[in-house]
Scaffold this active site. Structure first.
Site, mmCIF file in Angstrom:
data_model
loop_
_atom_site.group_PDB
_atom_site.id
_atom_site.type_symbol
_atom_site.label_atom_id
_atom_site.label_comp_id
_atom_site.label_asym_id
_atom_site.label_seq_id
_atom_site.Cartn_x
_atom_site.Cartn_y
_atom_site.Cartn_z
ATOM 1 N N SER A 257 0.814 -1.209 0.000
ATOM 2 C CA SER A 257 0.000 0.000 0.000
ATOM 3 C C SER A 257 0.859 1.276 0.000
ATOM 4 O O SER A 257 1.641 1.467 -0.920
ATOM 5 C CB SER A 257 -0.944 -0.047 1.199
ATOM 6 O OG SER A 257 -2.057 0.760 0.969
ATOM 7 N N LYS B 247 -20.651 17.587 9.149
ATOM 8 C CA LYS B 247 -19.560 17.821 10.119
ATOM 9 C C LYS B 247 -19.244 16.565 10.948
ATOM 10 O O LYS B 247 -18.104 16.371 11.371
ATOM 11 C CB LYS B 247 -19.928 19.002 11.038
ATOM 12 C CG LYS B 247 -18.784 19.526 11.869
ATOM 13 C CD LYS B 247 -17.618 20.019 11.009
ATOM 14 C CE LYS B 247 -16.397 20.299 11.876
ATOM 15 N NZ LYS B 247 -15.197 20.453 11.075
#
Lengths: 203, 296
Positions: free
Chosen positions: B122, B174
């Site tokens: 990765s 949010k």
């Protein structure tokens, strides 16, 4: 007995000198000699590791010079404090062991004799430095072994004369702290190895 | 008389030793007196962009790694850099930052070679792909080209415990990724968009690093997050050579034109105590714990 006589006596006639010092116990003068030898030893041993320490710092003279200066003082003070601690602790331990093994109680005498018996130890770093400077590093091992042996013999004699025990018991007293420290190290290493083996077995 | 002689001798000996101690300079260590060295940088642990990992941490801090890459750039004696990777990946920013710094090093003409250890997956593959050449061991785990974020939903558990969380927020997104409620379809779409964008950046980086060795199509085919062995990675073109650390050192020396045995300078060596303590670090224990984090 003057300082020069003390040093000469320890190096040339240790038995007689330790017998006298064990009774007279001139701790102040001994401390002076001990401090001189230790300062000499600290300066010389710092010069041995100076290269390795400088290699850890950035190659900038403006950084290296002050840091090396500070390191010198730090090393010197650390060396002094550790040696002082070791001297006091070992002397107390030897005194205690001596009494347990039938010697006379003589704490100050042990402290005095032991400090002077360690004088040849200052030769160790000095000989190391000279052999490195002369590019004969192979000589370091035998020279250090010789210094260790000389110091060990003097310390056993110092214990024998200050505690008034026979040579065999003086040797047992001398070797006991090393055995304890060695045993503790062995146990520590075994524990660490066991820990690493337990956490490291994976594929 | 004898006593005076001995005293004189001791004083003279001490003076000579002190003069030698002050004037004698120990030979410089191998890292300082050679003109051609290979700098070794270790990237071990989870990649993160924070600085100062502390004792026992199992984090590869991008700030610290960038610092040593800059050191390698500045030091004239270092002619090539070997990056030894043993990392499962980490945050995108950490990988990008290190990748950028590797590019700068390559621009000043210092070749950079990657050597893969157990894992170089990765984000760690991102770093490897930035290097000139990649060496992997046959059993190395690599690849995992992809982006992931995981959100643990604790709502049912909290309901059972009778715990409710009140949220006061300035915008509807949010508290996106909150563990206290389900993701809404809109939030899922937004997050998927973010992940896709980062995946695109990852693909671009691999394509840039492996240009001439793999096509974008070939990369796309395997960029689904799969992990592959070193041997498979060699067949696919994800790595250039099968070989160990020393083969990679030889490769770096070859690229830098160093003849003979190169001097090796460890630029960020980890002391054995930190290595041992890292096995018990808080980061290791928290690895995989419930927290939202995007990672390569």
């Amino acid at each position: 007995m003057q300082i020069s006589e003390m040093v000469y006596g320890v190096l040339v006639q240790p038995v007689v000198t330790f017998r006298y010092l064990g009774q007279a116990r001139p701790l102040g003068r001994t401390l002076g000699v001990w401090l001189l030898a230790l300062t000499f030893s600290a300066v010389v041993s710092f010069s041995l590791i100076r290269g390795e320490m400088a290699a850890l710092l950035p190659e900038v003279p403006a950084v290296q010079a002050p840091v090396m200066g500070n390191l010198f003082w730090l090393y010197g003070v650390g060396y002094l404090l550790l040696s002082l601690g070791w001297w006091l602790v070992v002397s107390a331990l030897y005194g205690l062991l001596g009494e347990l093994l039938g010697g006379v109680p003589n704490g100050t005498g042990v402290l005095t004799c032991l400090a002077l018996a360690g004088l040849p130890g200052a030769l160790g770093p000095a000989l190391q430095l000279l052999s490195r400077a002369a590019s004969v590093r192979f000589a370091e091992g035998p020279l250090l072994a010789g210094v260790f042996l000389w110091t060990a013999v003097l310390q056993v004699l110092a214990l024998r004369e200050s505690l008034q025990v026979d040579t065999g018991r003086a040797f047992v007293i001398w070797v006991a702290p090393f055995l304890v420290v060695g045993l503790m190290l062995l146990v520590g290493v075994l524990l660490l190895a066991a820990l690493m083996f337990t956490v490291g077995l994976n594929l | 008389m004898k006593q005076r002689l001995l005293t004189g001798f001791i004083i003279a000996f001490c003076l000579v030793v002190l003069v030698v101690a002050v004037r004698w300079s120990p030979p410089a260590s191998s890292s300082r007196n050679v003109s051609e060295s290979i700098g070794v940088i270790r990237v071990e642990g989870t990649l993160m962009s924070g600085s100062g990992t502390g004792l026992g941490s199992n984090i590869a801090s991008s700030v610290e790694i960038m610092e040593v890459l800059q050191t390698a750039q500045k030091r004239d004696d270092i002619k090539a850099v070997l990056i030894r990777i043993d990392s499962p990946g980490g945050t995108p920013v950490a990988a990008q930052e290190i990748g950028e710094e590797i590019n700068k090093l390559k621009k000043v003409g210092k070749p950079v070679v990657a050597s893969m250890g157990d894992v170089a997956a990765s984000g760690a593959y991102w770093i490897a792909a930035s290097c000139d050449e990649i060496y992997a061991n046959p059993a190395t785990t690599t690849g995992s080209i992809g982006v992931i974020t995981e959100i643990t939903n604790l709502k049912d558990l909290l309901d059972k415990l009778g715990i409710r969380t009140e949220v006061i927020k300035s915008g509807s997104y949010k508290d996106m990724g909150s563990s206290f409620r389900e993701l809404t379809p809109q939030e899922r779409q937004l997050l998927q968009g973010l992940i896709d964008e980062l995946h695109g950046q990852f693909l671009q980086q691999v394509e840039k690093g492996r240009r001439g060795k793999m096509t974008l199509e070939e990369i796309r085919r395997i960029a689904d997050g799969r992990v592959v062995s070193g041997t498979e990675a060699r067949k696919l073109g994800l790595v250039d050579h099968l070989g160990n650390y020393y083969d990679a050192l030889d490769g770096a020396a070859r690229l830098a034109g160093i003849t003979g045995e190169p001097a090796v300078v460890e630029l960020n060596a980890v002391d054995p105590w930190s290595r041992l303590l890292s096995r018990f670090s808080l980061e290791s224990l928290l690895n995989g714990a419930a927290r939202m984090q995007i990672r390569f």
